[in-house]
Write an enzyme that holds these catalytic residues in place. Structure first.
Site, PDB file in Angstrom:
ATOM      1  N   HIS A  34       0.875  -1.175   0.000  1.00 42.45           N
ATOM      2  CA  HIS A  34       0.000   0.000   0.000  1.00 42.45           C
ATOM      3  C   HIS A  34       0.920   1.235   0.000  1.00 42.45           C
ATOM      4  O   HIS A  34       2.034   1.165   0.526  1.00 42.45           O
ATOM      5  CB  HIS A  34      -0.835  -0.050   1.282  1.00 42.45           C
ATOM      6  N   ASP A  59       3.116  -4.571   7.928  1.00 38.93           N
ATOM      7  CA  ASP A  59       1.901  -3.774   7.806  1.00 38.93           C
ATOM      8  C   ASP A  59       0.724  -4.740   7.934  1.00 38.93           C
ATOM      9  O   ASP A  59       0.422  -5.486   7.007  1.00 38.93           O
ATOM     10  CB  ASP A  59       1.921  -3.060   6.446  1.00 38.93           C
ATOM     11  N   GLN A  95      -4.530  -5.176   6.910  1.00 36.91           N
ATOM     12  CA  GLN A  95      -5.547  -6.092   6.364  1.00 36.91           C
ATOM     13  C   GLN A  95      -5.563  -7.436   7.074  1.00 36.91           C
ATOM     14  O   GLN A  95      -6.402  -8.291   6.770  1.00 36.91           O
ATOM     15  CB  GLN A  95      -5.308  -6.317   4.857  1.00 36.91           C
ATOM     16  N   LYS A 144     -10.401  -0.898  10.502  1.00 41.01           N
ATOM     17  CA  LYS A 144     -10.568  -2.051   9.604  1.00 41.01           C
ATOM     18  C   LYS A 144     -10.931  -3.300  10.397  1.00 41.01           C
ATOM     19  O   LYS A 144     -11.233  -4.345   9.828  1.00 41.01           O
ATOM     20  CB  LYS A 144      -9.281  -2.301   8.820  1.00 41.01           C
ATOM     21  N   CYS A 159      -4.816   2.623  -3.557  1.00 40.85           N
ATOM     22  CA  CYS A 159      -3.555   3.121  -2.959  1.00 40.85           C
ATOM     23  C   CYS A 159      -2.434   2.107  -3.144  1.00 40.85           C
ATOM     24  O   CYS A 159      -1.595   1.919  -2.249  1.00 40.85           O
ATOM     25  CB  CYS A 159      -3.724   3.464  -1.482  1.00 40.85           C
TER      26      CYS A 159
HETATM   27  N1  7TS Z   1      -1.762  -0.798   4.632  1.00 39.76           N
HETATM   28  C1  7TS Z   1      -2.674  -1.547   4.005  1.00 39.76           C
HETATM   29  C2  7TS Z   1      -2.323  -2.928   3.552  1.00 39.76           C
HETATM   30  C3  7TS Z   1      -3.952  -1.029   3.794  1.00 39.76           C
HETATM   31  O1  7TS Z   1      -4.861  -1.769   3.184  1.00 39.76           O
HETATM   32  C4  7TS Z   1      -4.249   0.285   4.235  1.00 39.76           C
HETATM   33  C5  7TS Z   1      -5.571   0.935   3.957  1.00 39.76           C
HETATM   34  C6  7TS Z   1      -3.257   0.993   4.910  1.00 39.76           C
HETATM   35  C7  7TS Z   1      -2.023   0.416   5.080  1.00 39.76           C
HETATM   36  C8  7TS Z   1      -3.492   2.366   5.469  1.00 39.76           C
HETATM   37  O2  7TS Z   1      -4.341   2.272   6.557  1.00 39.76           O
HETATM   38  P1  7TS Z   1      -4.895   3.576   7.273  1.00 39.76           P
HETATM   39  O3  7TS Z   1      -5.896   3.065   8.249  1.00 39.76           O
HETATM   40  O4  7TS Z   1      -3.752   4.234   7.921  1.00 39.76           O
HETATM   41  O5  7TS Z   1      -5.499   4.418   6.192  1.00 39.76           O
HETATM   42  N2  7TS Z   1      -6.250   0.392   2.858  1.00 39.76           N
HETATM   43  C9  7TS Z   1      -7.332   0.913   2.256  1.00 39.76           C
HETATM   44  C10 7TS Z   1      -7.958   0.281   1.180  1.00 39.76           C
HETATM   45  O6  7TS Z   1      -7.631  -0.792   0.704  1.00 39.76           O
HETATM   46  N3  7TS Z   1      -8.991   1.068   0.765  1.00 39.76           N
HETATM   47  O7  7TS Z   1      -9.055   2.150   1.540  1.00 39.76           O
HETATM   48  C11 7TS Z   1      -8.017   2.076   2.470  1.00 39.76           C
END
Ligand code: 7TS
Length: 420
Positions: free
Chosen positions: A137, A214, A217, A240, A378
């Site tokens: 990501h 990371d 997910q 999430k 992303c």
């Molecule tokens: N890493 C992964 C693998 C992700 O899927 C996401 C967000 C992030 C980092 C960032 O997370 P945040 O909570 O700091 O924003 N992924 C997604 C997505 O797949 N669609 O919207 C956000």
């Protein structure tokens, strides 16, 4: 509106939650969108929240709202207790050794930026290498790019095959004496691939290279255990995993966190301040400057309590069944291609339809009350690797059903009729 009492919430939090009935705990799933019952397949972006999480946040504001760590008065003590209890819940949930290793952050993005800006800045120098994977990501690419640019270090990338699986031989070859950090997604948000992180962590650590995972997910789908994985850093977001937005956790090994400089300066991260010198606070507070997201942490605690009432192995098995069912149904649609066909996959399906732009798929599905995500998720380098500008992505949680998948399949046929 009546607010649930603490005792009522506690009682409710004791009962186990079977996968079959969890859907009823998520009030938003009962609503209609565009005159149709909502089908929420955008869980990889953010999950819905069970009533107990909503109740916990409402109760905090109705009964305990106060700033933490500063007051001797009743409310401040209660708020501090609730905030710190949630940290213990997070620590136990991920099997960290102590609460010192559990740092509250805004989410995965902030967790990774924190490590890049502190550990990274201190330990990565000119000519060093930072190794990431081809399926990251943007939040696990850009902070490392910024660091490498500043330090004149080199960002290296582990390639993947056409199924979206990392090439482990290449990984082993890429590790070298200049590698100062390995940063990997546990589960890819764009492809659904579950990476063999335990094996990859072991290889890097055998060479003394620290690993950041990371886990954004991963937490909603699988059990994670810090001591078993033995990674150095692990990042995840509450929103999430059925908790509120604006909060997440950076797990870090105590030895590393202790040696790292602070991230941001301000209140709460200090022991004493004079104009000449500041003594920083102990872990984990050294990394928590300013008033944090108190209700967010409490909501995350409630989400963890909720997940603990579920049999997480049963959740994983159910989601796998849903994934297999949806994959089979979708592949029967002519012109549909799934991007991301790894053997080990979480319940995320990215797909393209021949001759139809993913945004148009998303728009027509929305008329049918179906929420999917379209775009690059992303993860633009993933799109480039597979030669597509974007994909449509359906991502499932344990509250989704096969009946909802059937509605999705019918709706995609409609998309083809209208636009094909
Ligand atoms: N890493 C992964 C693998 C992700 O899927 C996401 C967000 C992030 C980092 C960032 O997370 P945040 O909570 O700091 O924003 N992924 C997604 C997505 O797949 N669609 O919207 C956000």
């Amino acid at each position: 509106m009546e607010i649930a009492s603490a005792t009522y919430i506690e009682e409710k939090l004791k009962a186990p939650v079977p996968v079959e009935s969890c859907r009823f705990h998520f009030p938003l799933l009962r609503r209609q969108v565009n005159g149709k019952p909502l089908i929420y397949f955008d869980n990889a972006a953010t999950s819905q929240k069970p009533q107990v999480v909503i109740d916990a946040i409402m109760r905090f504001y109705h009964e305990e709202n106060s700033n933490i760590h500063r007051g001797v008065h009743y409310l401040s003590t209660k708020a501090t207790e609730a905030y710190e209890e949630a940290r213990v819940k997070a620590q136990k949930f991920i099997n960290a050794r102590s609460i010192e290793e559990v740092i509250y952050v805004r989410g995965t993005t902030e967790a990774i930026n924190l490590v890049a800006a502190t550990y990274g800045r201190k330990n990565v120098n000119e000519g060093d290498e930072v190794l990431i994977s081809a399926m990251e990501h943007h939040s696990n690419i850009v902070p490392w790019q910024i660091l490498c640019e500043e330090k004149k270090a080199i960002l290296r990338v582990i390639p993947m095959n056409d199924d979206g699986e990392l090439l482990l031989d290449e990984y082993d070859r890429l590790l070298n004496d200049r590698t100062k950090m390995v940063c990997l997604a546990h589960i890819s948000n764009a492809l659904g691939t579950i990476n063999p992180v335990k094996r990859m962590i072991a290889t890097a650590r055998a060479r003394g290279i620290p690993v950041l995972i990371d886990g954004a997910q991963a937490l909603p789908h699988i059990k994670v255990d810090m001591q078993d994985l033995d990674c150095d850093f692990y990042a995840f977001s509450s929103h999430k995993m059925f908790g509120p937005t604006g909060v997440g956790v950076l797990y870090g090994k105590k030895e590393l966190l202790s040696a790292m400089p602070p991230y941001q300066g301000g209140g709460d991260m200090i022991k004493s301040v004079t104009f000449e010198k500041t003594a920083y606070n102990d872990l984990p507070y050294k990394f928590e400057a300013g008033t944090p997201n108190i209700e967010g942490a409490i909501g995350l605690g409630a989400a963890i309590d909720y997940m603990k009432r579920m049999d997480l192995d049963a959740v994983a098995a159910y989601e796998h069944e849903l994934l297999t069912y949806a994959t089979t149904q979708l592949l029967e649609i002519s012109g549909l291609r799934i991007i991301g066909t790894a053997k080990e996959k979480a319940s995320v399906i990215s797909f393209v339809l021949e001759g139809i732009h993913p945004h148009d798929i998303g728009t027509i599905l929305d008329y049918e009350g179906i929420a999917i995500r379209t775009g690059h998720h992303c993860a633009q380098p993933v799109m480039q690797r597979f030669g597509v500008p974007a994909t449509a992505r359906a991502s499932f949680a344990f509250y989704n059903t096969k009946e909802e998948v059937d509605v999705l399949v019918k709706a995609i046929h409609k998309v083809k009729e209208v636009l094909g």
